[in-house]
Design a protein around this motif. Structure first.
Motif, PDB file in Angstrom:
ATOM      1  N   SER A   1       0.816  -1.223   0.000  1.00 19.91           N
ATOM      2  CA  SER A   1       0.000   0.000   0.000  1.00 19.91           C
ATOM      3  C   SER A   1       0.849   1.272   0.000  1.00 19.91           C
ATOM      4  N   ILE A   2       2.112   1.142  -0.387  1.00 21.40           N
ATOM      5  CA  ILE A   2       2.937   2.346  -0.570  1.00 21.40           C
ATOM      6  C   ILE A   2       2.583   2.965  -1.919  1.00 21.40           C
ATOM      7  N   VAL A   3       2.267   4.254  -1.898  1.00 21.60           N
ATOM      8  CA  VAL A   3       1.818   4.924  -3.127  1.00 21.60           C
ATOM      9  C   VAL A   3       2.675   6.168  -3.390  1.00 21.60           C
ATOM     10  N   ILE A   4       2.621   6.599  -4.645  1.00 20.51           N
ATOM     11  CA  ILE A   4       3.396   7.772  -5.051  1.00 20.51           C
ATOM     12  C   ILE A   4       2.639   9.047  -4.665  1.00 20.51           C
ATOM     13  N   SER A   5       3.396  10.080  -4.362  1.00 21.22           N
ATOM     14  CA  SER A   5       2.842  11.397  -4.065  1.00 21.22           C
ATOM     15  C   SER A   5       1.752  11.770  -5.069  1.00 21.22           C
ATOM     16  N   GLY A   6       0.658  12.331  -4.569  1.00 22.22           N
ATOM     17  CA  GLY A   6      -0.445  12.728  -5.443  1.00 22.22           C
ATOM     18  C   GLY A   6      -1.595  11.741  -5.436  1.00 22.22           C
ATOM     19  N   THR A   7      -1.353  10.534  -4.900  1.00 20.85           N
ATOM     20  CA  THR A   7      -2.397   9.512  -4.848  1.00 20.85           C
ATOM     21  C   THR A   7      -3.348   9.826  -3.682  1.00 20.85           C
ATOM     22  N   ASP A   8      -4.658   9.773  -3.935  1.00 17.96           N
ATOM     23  CA  ASP A   8      -5.625   9.981  -2.848  1.00 17.96           C
ATOM     24  C   ASP A   8      -5.512   8.869  -1.811  1.00 17.96           C
ATOM     25  N   ILE A   9      -5.794   9.215  -0.570  1.00 20.91           N
ATOM     26  CA  ILE A   9      -5.778   8.244   0.531  1.00 20.91           C
ATOM     27  C   ILE A   9      -7.212   8.051   1.017  1.00 20.91           C
ATOM     28  N   ILE A  10      -7.678   6.815   0.944  1.00 20.91           N
ATOM     29  CA  ILE A  10      -9.056   6.519   1.365  1.00 20.91           C
ATOM     30  C   ILE A  10      -9.076   6.363   2.885  1.00 20.91           C
ATOM     31  N   ARG A  11      -9.945   7.129   3.526  1.00 25.94           N
ATOM     32  CA  ARG A  11     -10.048   7.026   4.991  1.00 25.94           C
ATOM     33  C   ARG A  11     -10.341   5.572   5.376  1.00 25.94           C
ATOM     34  N   PRO A  12      -9.496   4.989   6.238  1.00 27.41           N
ATOM     35  CA  PRO A  12      -9.719   3.578   6.586  1.00 27.41           C
ATOM     36  C   PRO A  12     -10.883   3.427   7.562  1.00 27.41           C
ATOM     37  N   ARG A  13     -11.510   2.264   7.495  1.00 29.04           N
ATOM     38  CA  ARG A  13     -12.498   1.903   8.504  1.00 29.04           C
ATOM     39  C   ARG A  13     -11.879   0.866   9.431  1.00 29.04           C
ATOM     40  N   GLY A  14     -12.377   0.788  10.614  1.00 34.22           N
ATOM     41  CA  GLY A  14     -11.858  -0.222  11.523  1.00 34.22           C
ATOM     42  C   GLY A  14     -12.465  -0.091  12.906  1.00 34.22           C
ATOM     43  N   GLN A  15     -11.908  -0.880  13.817  1.00 37.75           N
ATOM     44  CA  GLN A  15     -12.346  -0.831  15.219  1.00 37.75           C
ATOM     45  C   GLN A  15     -11.565   0.233  15.976  1.00 37.75           C
TER      46      GLN A  15
END
Ligand SMILES: O=C(O)/C=C/C(=O)CC(=O)CC(=O)O
Ligand SMILES: [Ca+2]
Ligand SMILES: [Mg+2]
Length: 420
Positions: free
Chosen positions: A169-183
């Motif tokens: 899940s390492i991404v290049i600068s400029g990639t959107d980050i999806i807010r994670p869900r979890g406990q």
């Protein structure tokens, strides 16, 4: 006289001829990714330079490493090859060398405006490890989670603490980050709450890119560890503090970290950073012999984080720090990583851990800056405790020399909402 390129480079540019950071780019959408170096507002296509036979030194003249979609082959070749490539490119781009300067068709083919290209991950990352090497960060986190009596765990001064991160899940600068869900942590006897993280954070970090690496069972000597580090990138280790707080005892960070990690596209080499090397902090107690190095080096790299809040056009500085705040050096991190025989491979990524300085204005994450949400930041009137959907976080880094900069550009990402 200072080295100068035939390409005009503005004095404020991060990418003068003294830098020549490596990245991988597509000249246009759909084209094949290839290695390049940044020079001013251009990228020099190294596949075109190699095809023209201009890598003519003894190590690189028959190598296909510049026809790869990542830099791993170049990384595996080691420091002699990296030095040869740098010497070749600095000569080729210098104002006094005609071979590229006066070759119009090759210039057309090989020099592409940065504004036109798409940057991609410069390396295939097999493994990613994240350290915890700023004393100020460790002390602040410990105080927040365990109180001010004994904030720093007893092992911290004896070894560079780390956890194994997630490479996929390492991404290049400029990639959107999806807010994670979890406990998250439960309140009282209630079951743990589940949903989109409500404590989403950034972490200001840098990361080392591993070169040749070592064979399984053969540790790297700390005094030779620098030869296994190609260069550095900026890194944002996005962290969901609520998910992390509930899951991380006893085995360490897991889903609170693994939903995304952003790196900057340009790898600045240790050669380019050498004029900015400085003495690392004195370590007390003395480290064990396998971590005691003859030269203990840090780098003077000014780091800054800005947040552009959702719906606004302007970004606001939230912290200013420096790479030289790290207690454990890159070479100690690498030597420690291999001391049990663990093998590192070309393209592995070693994060430094959050780089916090001593003053509150230099803390490297919102956890520290807002003291776990007990205070709020004001972004020109907009309050923030943790990141909201639409917020963009922009990290930048630069070493300022006499009349030139060795810069990293930026490492940015925008938070987008969790899936419904
Ligand atoms: O000291 C603790 O118990 C917790 C520390 C952290 O949460 C810091 C962290 O997220 C590790 C990191 O810098 O990636
Ligand atoms: Ca981290
Ligand atoms: Mg992360």
């Amino acid at each position: 006289m200072a080295l100068k390129s035939f390409i005009e480079v503005h004095p404020s540019s991060h990418f003068p001829i003294q830098n020549l950071p490596y990245g991988v780019f597509k000249p246009e959408p759909g084209s094949v990714a290839r290695p390049g170096v940044a020079i001013g507002d251009y990228v020099l296509d190294l596949s075109a330079i190699a095809a023209a036979g201009l890598f003519n030194g003894p190590i690189l003249n028959n190598s296909d490493c510049f026809h790869e979609p990542n830099l791993n082959k170049l990384l595996a070749l080691g420091r002699p090859a990296w030095k040869e490539a740098r010497a070749t490119l600095q000569k080729l781009l210098s104002s006094t060398e005609p071979s590229l300067r006066d070759n119009e068709s090759l210039r057309q083919k090989s020099l592409i405006p940065l504004s036109k290209v798409e940057m991609v991950l410069p390396i295939a990352i097999g493994d990613y490890t994240d350290f915890f090497s700023s004393l100020h960060h460790a002390k602040n986190c410990g105080t927040i989670f365990r109180g001010p009596q004994n904030p720093i765990p007893p092992n911290w001064f004896h070894l560079p603490i780390a956890y194994h991160g997630r490479a996929s899940s390492i991404v290049i600068s400029g990639t959107d980050i999806i807010r994670p869900r979890g406990q998250g942590p439960p309140a009282g006897n209630s079951p743990p709450p589940f949903g989109p993280s409500v404590k989403l954070d950034f972490e200001l970090e840098m990361a080392a890119i591993v070169g040749p690496g070592n064979e399984l069972g053969k540790p790297v000597d700390v005094n030779e560890a620098a030869d296994h580090i190609f260069g550095l990138v900026l890194m944002n280790d996005w962290s969901a503090r609520d998910i992390q707080a509930w899951e991380y005892v006893p085995l360490g960070p897991f889903l609170g970290k693994s939903f995304g990690t952003t790196i900057s596209p340009w790898i600045v080499t240790l050669e380019a950073l050498e004029p900015f090397s400085c003495e690392a902090p004195k370590q007390d107690p003395n480290p064990l012999p396998y971590l005691a190095e003859k030269i203990s080096k840090n780098y003077d790299i000014s780091l800054e984080v800005q947040i552009k809040p959702a719906g606004q056009d302007d970004s606001h500085v939230v912290t200013k720090s420096n790479f030289n705040n790290l207690y454990w050096t890159l070479t100690q991190q690498l030597a420690h990583h291999t001391i049990n025989g663990c093998n590192l491979r070309p393209g592995d990524l070693l994060g430094t851990g959050t780089i916090s300085g001593p003053e509150p204005e230099s803390y490297g994450c919102l956890l520290e800056l807002t003291w776990n949400g007990q205070k709020q930041l004001s972004l020109n009137g907009t309050p923030r405790k943790f990141l909201e959907d639409g917020d963009e976080v922009i990290i930048s880094g630069v070493s300022k020399g006499n009349g030139y900069n060795i810069g990293f550009g930026t490492c940015s990402g925008k938070i987008v909402p969790s899936p419904p």
